[in-house]
Design an enzyme around this catalytic site. Structure first.
Site, mmCIF file in Angstrom:
data_model
loop_
_atom_site.group_PDB
_atom_site.id
_atom_site.type_symbol
_atom_site.label_atom_id
_atom_site.label_comp_id
_atom_site.label_asym_id
_atom_site.label_seq_id
_atom_site.Cartn_x
_atom_site.Cartn_y
_atom_site.Cartn_z
ATOM 1 N N TYR A 74 -48.727 -13.471 12.812
ATOM 2 C CA TYR A 74 -49.518 -12.287 13.604
ATOM 3 C C TYR A 74 -50.651 -12.197 12.771
ATOM 4 C CZ TYR A 74 -44.785 -11.106 15.472
ATOM 5 O OH TYR A 74 -43.544 -11.244 15.927
ATOM 6 N N GLU A 85 -43.390 -19.732 13.556
ATOM 7 C CA GLU A 85 -43.417 -21.145 13.839
ATOM 8 C C GLU A 85 -42.888 -21.928 12.602
ATOM 9 O OE1 GLU A 85 -47.947 -20.841 14.040
ATOM 10 O OE2 GLU A 85 -47.881 -22.715 12.915
ATOM 11 N N ASP A 134 -0.257 -11.664 22.271
ATOM 12 C CA ASP A 134 -0.778 -13.046 22.119
ATOM 13 C C ASP A 134 0.139 -14.067 21.708
ATOM 14 O OD1 ASP A 134 -4.056 -13.937 21.717
ATOM 15 O OD2 ASP A 134 -2.568 -15.450 21.294
ATOM 16 N N GLU A 139 -20.301 -21.325 31.614
ATOM 17 C CA GLU A 139 -21.207 -20.711 30.689
ATOM 18 C C GLU A 139 -20.475 -19.595 30.021
ATOM 19 O OE1 GLU A 139 -24.642 -20.007 33.207
ATOM 20 O OE2 GLU A 139 -25.137 -22.051 33.428
HETATM 21 P P1 FAD Z 1 -9.919 -16.861 24.142
HETATM 22 O O1 FAD Z 1 -10.849 -16.848 22.964
HETATM 23 O O2 FAD Z 1 -9.599 -18.366 24.546
HETATM 24 O O3 FAD Z 1 -8.663 -16.178 23.883
HETATM 25 C C1 FAD Z 1 -7.510 -16.298 24.837
HETATM 26 C C2 FAD Z 1 -6.325 -15.803 24.058
HETATM 27 O O4 FAD Z 1 -5.296 -15.629 24.964
HETATM 28 C C3 FAD Z 1 -5.832 -16.917 23.136
HETATM 29 O O5 FAD Z 1 -5.760 -16.193 21.662
HETATM 30 C C4 FAD Z 1 -4.350 -17.282 23.743
HETATM 31 O O6 FAD Z 1 -3.514 -17.597 22.736
HETATM 32 C C5 FAD Z 1 -3.913 -16.146 24.392
HETATM 33 N N1 FAD Z 1 -3.134 -16.502 25.717
HETATM 34 C C6 FAD Z 1 -3.285 -17.482 26.699
HETATM 35 N N2 FAD Z 1 -2.151 -17.281 27.354
HETATM 36 C C7 FAD Z 1 -1.362 -16.403 26.952
HETATM 37 C C8 FAD Z 1 -0.059 -15.774 27.562
HETATM 38 N N3 FAD Z 1 0.411 -16.292 28.548
HETATM 39 N N4 FAD Z 1 0.445 -14.913 26.787
HETATM 40 C C9 FAD Z 1 -0.019 -14.458 25.537
HETATM 41 N N5 FAD Z 1 -1.216 -14.905 25.123
HETATM 42 C C10 FAD Z 1 -1.854 -15.855 25.785
HETATM 43 N N6 FAD Z 1 -19.007 -18.261 21.738
HETATM 44 C C11 FAD Z 1 -20.117 -17.707 21.280
HETATM 45 O O7 FAD Z 1 -20.541 -16.741 21.785
HETATM 46 N N7 FAD Z 1 -20.994 -18.085 20.352
HETATM 47 C C12 FAD Z 1 -20.365 -19.210 19.418
HETATM 48 O O8 FAD Z 1 -21.149 -19.460 18.459
HETATM 49 C C13 FAD Z 1 -19.509 -19.842 19.807
HETATM 50 N N8 FAD Z 1 -18.818 -20.700 19.020
HETATM 51 C C14 FAD Z 1 -17.594 -21.188 19.430
HETATM 52 C C15 FAD Z 1 -17.071 -22.619 18.700
HETATM 53 C C16 FAD Z 1 -16.075 -23.152 18.854
HETATM 54 C C17 FAD Z 1 -15.616 -24.148 18.116
HETATM 55 C C18 FAD Z 1 -15.202 -22.442 20.148
HETATM 56 C C19 FAD Z 1 -14.039 -23.108 20.303
HETATM 57 C C20 FAD Z 1 -15.800 -21.582 20.796
HETATM 58 C C21 FAD Z 1 -16.813 -21.026 20.626
HETATM 59 N N9 FAD Z 1 -17.336 -19.741 21.277
HETATM 60 C C22 FAD Z 1 -18.481 -19.356 20.889
HETATM 61 C C23 FAD Z 1 -16.776 -19.602 22.555
HETATM 62 C C24 FAD Z 1 -16.023 -18.312 22.297
HETATM 63 O O9 FAD Z 1 -15.042 -18.493 21.266
HETATM 64 C C25 FAD Z 1 -15.355 -17.878 23.779
HETATM 65 O O10 FAD Z 1 -16.468 -17.745 24.718
HETATM 66 C C26 FAD Z 1 -14.368 -16.844 23.609
HETATM 67 O O11 FAD Z 1 -13.298 -17.061 22.732
HETATM 68 C C27 FAD Z 1 -13.734 -16.471 24.997
HETATM 69 O O12 FAD Z 1 -12.790 -15.394 24.693
HETATM 70 P P2 FAD Z 1 -11.415 -15.136 25.753
HETATM 71 O O13 FAD Z 1 -11.028 -13.941 25.105
HETATM 72 O O14 FAD Z 1 -11.839 -15.208 27.253
HETATM 73 O O15 FAD Z 1 -10.461 -16.468 25.334
HETATM 74 P P1 NAP Z 2 -20.367 -26.346 27.757
HETATM 75 O O1 NAP Z 2 -21.417 -25.908 27.036
HETATM 76 O O2 NAP Z 2 -20.382 -25.984 29.263
HETATM 77 O O3 NAP Z 2 -20.515 -27.903 27.397
HETATM 78 C C1 NAP Z 2 -19.751 -28.743 28.138
HETATM 79 C C2 NAP Z 2 -20.208 -30.329 28.087
HETATM 80 O O4 NAP Z 2 -19.358 -31.089 28.515
HETATM 81 C C3 NAP Z 2 -21.243 -30.307 28.448
HETATM 82 O O5 NAP Z 2 -22.224 -31.044 27.560
HETATM 83 C C4 NAP Z 2 -21.090 -31.120 29.942
HETATM 84 O O6 NAP Z 2 -22.279 -32.172 30.017
HETATM 85 C C5 NAP Z 2 -20.070 -31.915 29.362
HETATM 86 N N1 NAP Z 2 -18.916 -32.048 30.892
HETATM 87 C C6 NAP Z 2 -18.589 -31.145 31.584
HETATM 88 N N2 NAP Z 2 -17.786 -31.864 32.571
HETATM 89 C C7 NAP Z 2 -17.519 -32.966 32.230
HETATM 90 C C8 NAP Z 2 -16.764 -34.047 32.348
HETATM 91 N N3 NAP Z 2 -15.874 -33.781 33.588
HETATM 92 N N4 NAP Z 2 -16.707 -35.227 32.003
HETATM 93 C C9 NAP Z 2 -17.395 -35.265 30.703
HETATM 94 N N5 NAP Z 2 -18.200 -34.498 30.218
HETATM 95 C C10 NAP Z 2 -18.011 -33.210 30.954
HETATM 96 O O7 NAP Z 2 -19.140 -25.840 27.066
HETATM 97 P P2 NAP Z 2 -18.527 -26.036 25.690
HETATM 98 O O8 NAP Z 2 -19.273 -27.013 24.743
HETATM 99 O O9 NAP Z 2 -17.162 -26.424 25.913
HETATM 100 O O10 NAP Z 2 -18.469 -24.573 25.223
HETATM 101 C C11 NAP Z 2 -17.900 -23.396 25.823
HETATM 102 C C12 NAP Z 2 -18.574 -22.182 25.742
HETATM 103 O O11 NAP Z 2 -18.634 -21.885 24.454
HETATM 104 C C13 NAP Z 2 -19.900 -22.498 26.137
HETATM 105 O O12 NAP Z 2 -20.320 -21.715 27.144
HETATM 106 C C14 NAP Z 2 -20.574 -22.090 24.924
HETATM 107 O O13 NAP Z 2 -21.704 -21.261 25.135
HETATM 108 C C15 NAP Z 2 -19.892 -21.321 23.994
HETATM 109 N N6 NAP Z 2 -20.104 -21.824 22.714
HETATM 110 C C16 NAP Z 2 -21.350 -21.291 22.181
HETATM 111 C C17 NAP Z 2 -21.717 -21.960 21.057
HETATM 112 C C18 NAP Z 2 -22.989 -21.140 20.438
HETATM 113 O O14 NAP Z 2 -23.325 -21.569 19.251
HETATM 114 N N7 NAP Z 2 -23.730 -20.190 21.132
HETATM 115 C C19 NAP Z 2 -21.042 -22.686 20.187
HETATM 116 C C20 NAP Z 2 -20.004 -23.155 20.798
HETATM 117 C C21 NAP Z 2 -19.568 -22.713 21.895
HETATM 118 P P3 NAP Z 2 -22.509 -33.309 31.040
HETATM 119 O O15 NAP Z 2 -22.156 -32.452 32.340
HETATM 120 O O16 NAP Z 2 -24.112 -33.418 31.271
HETATM 121 O O17 NAP Z 2 -21.799 -34.409 30.709
#
Ligand code: FAD
Ligand code: NAP
Ligand code: SF4
Length: 678
Positions: free
Chosen positions: A170, A257, A408, A661
């Site tokens: 700034y 930056e 769960d 998303e």
């Molecule tokens: P989930 O987290 O999928 O939870 C669903 C739950 O339902 C599970 O515990 C499952 O066991 C339970 N369940 C399903 N069916 C049944 C049933 N019939 N009976 C009882 N229990 C059941 N998001 C971010 O915003 N920032 C991040 O940095 C980020 N990093 C991520 C990194 C990784 C590696 C992953 C995999 C995800 C990440 N996400 C991140 C995404 C985020 O975790 C998800 O968007 C979020 O967990 C979705 O929440 P949810 O409660 O809808 O579903």
């Molecule tokens: P995602 O961000 O929607 O990415 C999915 C990827 O799969 C994209 O690169 C997409 O790119 C590809 N894809 C989609 N359909 C496909 C197909 N039929 N065949 C092959 N490739 C395909 O979803 P995600 O990585 O599973 O993450 C899930 C959610 O968790 C996201 O919404 C994300 O925001 C969240 N998350 C967030 C963070 C974070 O740091 N903020 C970290 C982890 C997860 P193309 O279609 O171009 O191939």
């Protein structure tokens, strides 16, 4: 032992002579967008008052420009504008008369997104919109006078003090650094000239407000710029600012930056406090340290090391307005900890379109709009799925008085957060799960783990509401060879249920593709857990403090012995959809580790030879031994569909509602709003 006994330094008052801070925690400045929002002053008043009631000793407002050329948003330069601020200062002082509130004066200089922006020299910032107009002598004098006038208006508005930001790229900081100050007059050239503007601003502000008004100056103690400030310049500036009339000096650690992360989740806790500690030995006024201090024990430890007199927590106050109160009452395990994701705060600030809030606390900045009011008649509610959506729904509904049973299928709560927390750099995600575990206990939510719920089971249980938060199912692309033994779903890769080879293709480069690439290319201790590892990885020299802390220091790359291709079909740059303020750090880390990021890929088939593709129309075989599928997700709605078929009314939330998303920000926000209304 009470929290006050456990954190004796944190809860000791600080005497400034004419006034006293009741403890050592201040809420750092954050621009939230409320400054310019409809009813913004009323909303800000309640937002700050909630933090005042939550125990913080001092609050610094978001940055307010001293004049039109100093910012794109709110300014304070007239008595009429000062009158608008009264509601903030009155509400905060009514909430707790012992809490101090200071206005931050922020002149953004070359970072102002207006053609009238000004700077010492016409040097465009890498992240600025316009080349700034060079100030002439009269222009410089006007800026200084405007700082002083703004401080006087703040005093008139009832603030207890001001913070002048002299860092981050700034206006004031651009006078200090050689590369942005090319002047040859008395405001540029030798160091004594370059620091003249900062010192003059402080002198004039002090003269304008008198002695009994808090004046904080925020200094770039390590600006992370090649050719930035040398250590002796930082010290000499601190001494001159002190002599000019500042009561408190606050340390800041980067220019916006600068290519070094300083607050993102991969930055270790309290990574920079030792720099404040070093400067503190040179100065006499109390000093504030900051950055990634998100829990009371981290703050107390920084004070105990003698690194600072005061601790600034900014984002942690969005995440939990009662952080200080909970610490004082020995309820630290109830703190909703900031996980430093930036997803709902800084990404929204810099995105410019969405209201700032907090991923783990959607009420932040929505205090007047999203209320968790007690219910007159409690309902029996079943929440199926204890991922972020189910956890948020269950805790908000039960806080309001509903009787909640949370199911769960897994043996632990957390859903996909249990995968996220395994990724190096995402260790903070453990804290969110700790918070929810504790809330389940405190609020008496009935938790039924290891229970896969089906429609028949729920039908006979007599719940008034059923909330389906069953999350997602990973997408399996339709592709010849997708059932080949080398193909590994991302869940198996993250949980290490399947071996990962030396040559790996990752299909899908969304958030999860990047996280998987991070996990399988990572070697050694997570940088987020070790300040020295972090410093090496990003080329920071804390010991010798070269100019900017980084000049001439090469990052040291530690990587697993693997060749990794991170692929997507889209022709957009890989990683474009990652977080606005953090995406670049992930791209930089993977690039340094030699990960090949490839866009425009058409997947053809998988066989023993590897992954056959066309890249930008040209056939290409990737001779890999493992293909990890991170191809997005679809809603998991089996239970919901069965309930509907059985005539049981249910609501969908989180990934089960919409997987496209989806992230935890949306899942928690949606669930909290639904639970606030039930
Ligand atoms: P989930 O987290 O999928 O939870 C669903 C739950 O339902 C599970 O515990 C499952 O066991 C339970 N369940 C399903 N069916 C049944 C049933 N019939 N009976 C009882 N229990 C059941 N998001 C971010 O915003 N920032 C991040 O940095 C980020 N990093 C991520 C990194 C990784 C590696 C992953 C995999 C995800 C990440 N996400 C991140 C995404 C985020 O975790 C998800 O968007 C979020 O967990 C979705 O929440 P949810 O409660 O809808 O579903
Ligand atoms: P995602 O961000 O929607 O990415 C999915 C990827 O799969 C994209 O690169 C997409 O790119 C590809 N894809 C989609 N359909 C496909 C197909 N039929 N065949 C092959 N490739 C395909 O979803 P995600 O990585 O599973 O993450 C899930 C959610 O968790 C996201 O919404 C994300 O925001 C969240 N998350 C967030 C963070 C974070 O740091 N903020 C970290 C982890 C997860 P193309 O279609 O171009 O191939
Ligand atoms: Fe912290 Fe993330 Fe909330 Fe921002 S959105 S305050 S970084 S938890």
């Amino acid at each position: 032992m009470t929290g006050i006994e456990r954190y004796p330094r944190l809860f000791s008052p600080l005497d400034l002579g004419f006034t006293r801070l009741k403890n050592r925690v201040l809420m750092g400045s954050m621009h939230t967008g409320l400054e310019e929002a409809p009813n913004g002053f009323e909303r800000m008043a309640e937002y700050f008052a909630e933090r005042a009631r939550g125990g913080v000793g001092m609050i610094i407002t978001g940055g307010i420009a001293p004049n039109a050329e100093g910012g794109t948003g709110a300014k304070l330069s007239t008595p009429e504008e000062a009158a608008q601020h009264r509601i903030i200062t009155d509400t905060v002082h009514a909430a707790d008369p012992d809490v101090k509130i200071c206005l931050q004066i922020l002149h953004s200089g070359p970072l102002v997104a207006k053609e009238i922006c000004v700077a010492p020299s016409p040097v465009k910032s890498r992240i600025g919109r316009f080349k700034p107009n060079e100030l002439d002598e009269a222009g410089i004098e006007k800026q200084i006078a405007d700082f002083a006038n703004c401080a006087r208006m703040a005093q008139q508005a009832g603030y207890d003090g001001v913070e002048i930001i002299g860092s981050a790229g700034y206006l004031i900081s651009t006078f200090l650094v050689q590369k942005t100050n090319l002047r040859t007059d008395r405001w540029g050239g030798p160091w004594e000239n370059r620091m003249r503007f900062a010192v003059e601003v402080v002198k004039r502000v002090r003269a304008a407000v008198g002695d009994r008004f808090i004046l904080i100056f925020r200094i770039s103690a390590m600006d992370m710029l090649e050719g930035g400030l040398a250590w002796d310049e930082v010290v000499s500036l601190g001494k001159a600012i002190e002599a000019a009339g500042a009561n408190i000096i606050s340390t800041h650690f980067c220019w916006h930056e600068a290519p070094v992360p300083t607050i993102a989740t991969m930055v270790p806790r309290a990574a920079f406090t030792r720099v404040t500690g070093r400067l503190r030995k040179e100065l006499n006024v109390p000093m504030i340290t900051s950055n990634r201090i998100n829990m009371p024990d981290v703050a107390e430890a920084a004070l105990a090391r003698g690194d600072a007199d005061l601790i600034s927590m900014a984002r942690p106050m969005l995440a939990d307005p009662e952080l200080v109160l909970k610490a004082a009452q020995g309820r630290e395990d109830e703190i909703n900890t900031c996980i430093a994701c930036n997803q709902a705060c800084l990404d929204h600030t810099f995105g410019g379109r969405q209201q700032v809030t907090c991923l783990v606390n959607p009420r932040a900045c929505n205090e007047t709009l999203l209320r968790y009011l007690p219910v007159a008649a409690a309902k029996r509610i079943a929440v199926v799925g204890a991922g972020p959506a189910g956890l948020a729904y269950a805790t908000v509904a039960s806080k309001r008085g509903h009787r909640v049973t949370l199911f769960d299928a897994a043996a632990e709560i957390g859903g996909q957060f249990n995968l996220a927390k395994r990724v190096p750099g995402k260790e903070e995600f453990h804290e969110t799960l700790r918070y929810y575990r504790r809330m389940i206990e405190v609020q008496g939510i009935e938790l039924r783990l290891n229970t896969r719920v089906d429609a028949a089971m729920l039908a006979g249980m007599g719940f008034d509401e059923v909330v389906v938060a069953t999350g997602i199912t990973p997408r399996t692309p339709v592709l010849e060879g997708i059932d080949h033994p080398m193909v590994v779903p991302y869940i198996d890769a993250i949980l290490e249920r399947r071996p990962i080879g030396r040559r790996v293709a990752i299909m899908g480069a969304g958030g999860i593709g990047f996280d998987v690439a991070e996990l399988i290319t990572h070697a050694g201790t997570s940088a987020a857990l070790d300040i020295d590892v972090f410093a090496k990885e990003w080329g920071i020299d804390f010991v010798n403090h070269p100019r900017g802390g980084v000049t001439g220091v090469q990052p040291v790359v530690a990587a697993a012995d693997r060749t990794v291709y991170l692929m997507q079909r889209k022709t957009d740059p890989v990683g474009k959809t990652l977080g606005r303020t953090t995406g670049w750090t992930h791209r930089a880390t993977l690039s340094r580790r030699g990960v090949h990021m490839i866009n425009g890929v058409e997947y053809l088939k998988i066989d023993d030879a590897g992954l056959h593709t066309r890249v930008n129309g040209e056939p290409k075989l990737f001779e890999v031994d493992t293909v990890i599928v991170c191809a997005g997700q679809t809603p998991q709605r089996t239970l919901y569909d069965d309930l509907l078929a059985a005539g049981v009314k249910a609501s969908l939330v989180g990934g089960a509602y919409e997987a496209v998303e989806l992230d935890a920000k949306r899942a928690i926000d949606q669930a909290s709003r639904m639970a606030a209304a039930v």
